[in-house]
Scaffold this motif. Structure first.
Motif, PDB file in Angstrom:
ATOM      1  N   VAL B 406      67.506 -86.285  15.751  1.00 17.53           N
ATOM      2  CA  VAL B 406      67.462 -87.278  16.816  1.00 17.53           C
ATOM      3  C   VAL B 406      68.271 -88.479  16.375  1.00 17.53           C
ATOM      4  CG1 VAL B 406      65.966 -88.779  18.171  1.00 17.53           C
ATOM      5  CG2 VAL B 406      65.138 -86.540  17.452  1.00 17.53           C
ATOM      6  N   VAL B 408      69.622 -92.484  17.516  1.00 15.62           N
ATOM      7  CA  VAL B 408      69.638 -93.637  18.416  1.00 15.62           C
ATOM      8  C   VAL B 408      70.767 -94.533  17.953  1.00 15.62           C
ATOM      9  CG1 VAL B 408      68.400 -95.678  19.233  1.00 15.62           C
ATOM     10  CG2 VAL B 408      67.154 -93.547  18.786  1.00 15.62           C
ATOM     11  N   SER B 422      70.404 -92.438  23.129  1.00 20.69           N
ATOM     12  CA  SER B 422      69.541 -91.571  22.325  1.00 20.69           C
ATOM     13  C   SER B 422      69.877 -90.127  22.631  1.00 20.69           C
ATOM     14  CB  SER B 422      68.072 -91.815  22.666  1.00 20.69           C
ATOM     15  OG  SER B 422      67.728 -93.162  22.477  1.00 20.69           O
ATOM     16  N   PRO B 444      64.251 -92.049  21.572  1.00 21.25           N
ATOM     17  CA  PRO B 444      64.300 -90.880  20.698  1.00 21.25           C
ATOM     18  C   PRO B 444      63.294 -89.787  21.091  1.00 21.25           C
ATOM     19  CG  PRO B 444      63.332 -92.756  19.553  1.00 21.25           C
ATOM     20  CD  PRO B 444      63.890 -93.275  20.834  1.00 21.25           C
ATOM     21  N   VAL B 508      58.815 -90.115  15.308  1.00 22.83           N
ATOM     22  CA  VAL B 508      59.481 -88.996  15.970  1.00 22.83           C
ATOM     23  C   VAL B 508      58.804 -87.689  15.564  1.00 22.83           C
ATOM     24  CG1 VAL B 508      61.636 -87.714  16.153  1.00 22.83           C
ATOM     25  CG2 VAL B 508      61.675 -90.212  16.129  1.00 22.83           C
TER      26      VAL B 508
END
Lengths: 542, 542
Positions: B406, B408, B422, B444, B508
């Motif tokens: 992930v 950002v 994101s 995210p 996350v």
């Protein structure tokens, strides 16, 4: 002649029983300050010895004005007071008062305690005497009192009387199951006043039939002079009696205000809404918009229909003046109330500005606009101050963040283990010079924080002792594509604390805003005053 | 001999005043069915003529058993009944009863209506007579009655008496501002019974001091025989009297049950929880977990301490039997859980296991261990069920997430604007085949959710209607390097809801766990039972 009515807060003990609620020692300290700020007479901090957090919390006295109280149980049946380590831990605590829970329902005495009614009374007496001997104010919480009274009136009354005669300052009648009705409370309390005078009686109600507040007041009308409750009615099942609601009613409804005096001053009452909301922030839960007195909707009227009448005479549509509890009428009629609140706030921050300054309406609009987006300035003093100073004066641009990139990756490492790594790269400009830093962390925000504070050029020394002590996230409007609000509490080496806020659909973005505000605020307070009419300002210590 | 007590639902009229609430005709039809299903005597459907939805709703009679009621205003001062189109629209509606609001506070008569007290009384009389002449049951809502009584007792009583003498079946005393206290309600209602018999009086209370229910019952005790309220207390400001709470109390508390009979049967009472939750679904808002009687937490006890006592005799800890209102005891699977609690919970989930199964202690230890880490199973039924099924049986490995990433990034885009983007990449294996998906989102977690649910091979059809409806984040132990707990609530196309949890220092990662559990649970419930001794299980509908 008004009689004194005492308020007892059990947010940190009974309120803490709520599923999902876990107070750290830091939380307890903060909440204690809030409760004291409101003017509550007793703060029951928890149960020393029951768990590590409570034991640490009771290592020192945490209140200045309220009576600091420890909760515990009466001595275990068959043991002496000196041979009961649980009770000993409670008696050892650095407190003003000790509140012990005792059985007062014969069924519980026999089945839960496995002892006789006589031994139950002896246990109560021995325990109270032990508390008194330690120089503490003694209280007994008579558990399940009302159900106990209905099952065996004699024993319930015996428990109350025994506690009183042994020297208890307060005998608290608890509606532990929450199922008692107001008229029953009235009858039973009246009977109890035959064995314990009302000014030594307290009430502890629960909201299982939506009567916690009504029961508390019915008990007062029948003679009790202590009410136990929690902030915002926090508590398990359906909650405890809401002290916020009770404080407002006791202060503002003539029937009570004329007869009783409580420890909450008019000035403290004006803090009610802020305190209630601040508590929700600590709990990290959405405030109840419809909460009596302090809810955002509590004084919200459909404008059109009533607006003119309200301007003429608000009492035609409001049962009390919202400003008395620090709330406001939400009618789109005028923003006069908004402007004076703002001035008061700026004054408090040491920002000098004339009340007819043309920038004030702009600041007010900006605050309203941002709050509609999700910013919560009542819990983020430093962010508010930065906003105000930027609009009214200037805040030096200490550094500029050109870009950042945060990455979270879950993958197998070289050993074949599944790991999650977080890495951030931040590019800033300080005094015209480009600085790039990379940081790692436990998560994306931690990594970003590390990278951001790694190298800020000549400002680095000023932020070395900056520490993040709390980080709260709340999702507004639900779902993963909603708005996120992040609140950060920071601390420096001198014990100064300040809070900042960030709002964005993106949690990393929101965290970033709050982090940058935190650093900027620290730098602002370390340096010279921003403009001539501002007083140089020291950060308020905790 | 029990007296008949009538319940009047104004969810669709007064409840509809709540900011943010907009009922369509379909909603109104559904809600009417719900209210009838509960056994409420009157359904006030709205104000025909006031807006198109209400006019359409009143084009036909919408109830079968309840009395269908239209709301309106008494005739405008200075007009005759036949010359008042607003009133005409109300009288034309296909209803059993008409409820007209009248001023009963002299101030409002003079300032809002701009007329005399005498004309106000004439207006009331003419309006009631017109309703009766149309063959409808007539009711008058005396607006601001209690404040009006305090300001001008004579006029308030005149209004009530005039309505009664003109032929009104019911004169409803409304605490419109919500600020009246129970003892005042008692005194005032008692006085009113001198001019209108109690069996023609009703009460309409608001919750501005948290006394709506208490005031309603105080009024009944003083003689009224109709209570107006709304489902789940819906209403503006602090809400209306909660009919759900009132129904349960009137049916289950002996003092009321012995004296009064209401239209709700025992079988209908068992539907209370389901009806309350169904109403929240229609409103699209999260149910109040702590609502009296019907809330998910209303009968939730921290286990361990009480579990054995509860099994012996629940009345020692519960004020009423939750099953009577269709709710259930929730002995929380928490770190104080004992084996018997665990068994009870597994039984409820349809997981068959012997009480001396050697895997039970392992499951209990696993639950405790994880809860110490931060998992909160009392709020994440589905995650608990997956945990239990994995340990006791098996859960098919529908898919395997090999890795995810992930990112950002906050940077300037091609136009020079500062944006935050994101993006997530997820690699899964389904039936031995490697699938890779990329997703974008507001943040995210949103990006990860999008990527994860984009392509799960042959399972894709089963998760198309999966929707995240709530997402909660909680930081445990403070700071950005602490533990994060994520709770996700999901819903599918059939209205099933389930909750899952994830815990990690990395937000996350925590979100990822909760998302995977949610998808796995959905797939599990869509497919065959996992092992022979488990009953095939349908997800419990809300």
């Amino acid at each position: 002649m008004a009689e004194r009515l005492y308020l007892f807060d059990t947010t940190l003990r009974d309120g803490a029983q709520t599923p999902g609620v876990d107070f750290s020692v830091e939380d307890k300290i903060l909440i204690t300050q809030l409760v004291e700020k409101l003017g509550i007479d007793y703060v029951e901090g928890g149960w020393p010895g029951a768990n590590p957090v409570d034991s640490e919390f009771f290592a020192k006295k945490r209140t200045k004005t309220s009576r600091f109280t420890a909760f515990g149980m009466t001595r275990r049946p068959g043991r002496s007071v000196s041979n009961d380590p649980g009770l000993a831990a409670v008696l050892d605590a650095a407190v003003d008062a000790v509140c012990l829970v005792a059985k007062s329902w014969d069924f519980h005495v026999k089945v839960a305690l496995g002892t006789t009614l006589e031994e139950n009374l002896t246990g109560i007496r021995d325990s109270v005497e032990a508390v008194v001997a330690c120089g503490r104010e003694a209280m007994i919480d008579c558990e399940h009192f009302f159900d106990g009274y209905k099952a065996n009136r004699e024993h319930a009354l015996d428990c109350a009387r025994t506690a009183y005669e042994a020297g208890a300052r307060w005998v608290v009648l608890c509606d532990t199951n929450g199922g008692t009705l107001p008229h029953e409370i009235s009858e039973i309390v009246s009977d109890v006043t035959n064995v314990v005078p009302g000014d030594h009686l307290g009430i502890h109600a629960h909201d299982d039939t939506c009567h916690a507040v009504a029961n508390s007041l019915a008990a007062v009308e029948a003679g009790v002079r202590q009410i136990q409750g929690t902030l915002n009615g926090l508590g398990e099942r359906c909650g405890n009696a809401n002290l916020v609601t009770l404080v407002a009613t006791l202060k503002l409804k003539p029937w009570y205000a004329e007869r009783f005096e409580i420890g909450v001053s008019d000035a403290q009452l004006k803090q009610l809404t802020a305190i209630s909301h601040h508590f929700d922030e600590i709990l990290n839960r959405a405030p109840n918009r419809q909460a009596p007195y302090v809810g955002q909707s509590a004084f919200a009227t459909k404008a059109g229909l009533h607006a003119s009448a309200i301007v003429k005479d608000p009492t035609t549509y409001e049962h009390v003046d919202p400003e008395l509890v620090g709330n406001r009428r939400r009618v789109l009629v005028s923003d006069q109330a908004g402007r004076s609140n703002l001035l008061a706030e700026l004054e408090r921050l040491g920002i000098g500005v004339q009340k007819d300054d043309p920038r004030l309406p702009r600041l007010l609009d900006e605050v309203k606009r941002r709050e509609a987006e999700g910013y919560a300035y009542e819990a983020a003093d430093a962010s508010f101050e930065l906003l105000a100073r930027r609009l009214l004066g200037h805040v030096p641009a200490f550094f500029h963040v050109d870009s950042f990139r945060v990455m979270v990756e879950r993958r197998h490492n070289a050993m074949g283990d599944l790991v999650t790594v977080s890495e951030a790269v931040v590019k800033v400009t300080v005094d015209g010079e480009r600085l790039m830093s990379v940081g790692e962390g436990n998560g994306p925000v931690n990594a970003l924080d590390m990278a951001l504070r790694k190298d800020l050029g000549r400002f680095q020394a000023h932020i070395e002792d900056l520490e993040l002590v709390d980080y709260k996230v709340r999702i507004l409007n639900g779902g993963t594509s909603a708005t996120t609000r992040v609140l950060i509490e920071s601390r420096d080496g001198e014990g100064n604390r300040w809070s900042t806020v960030g709002v964005s659909p993106n949690i990393v973005d929101a965290s970033f805003q709050a982090l940058v505000d935190s650093i900027t605020f620290k730098l602002l307070c370390s340096g010279v005053a921003a403009s001539p009419e501002d007083r140089p300002r020291k950060l308020a210590s905790v």
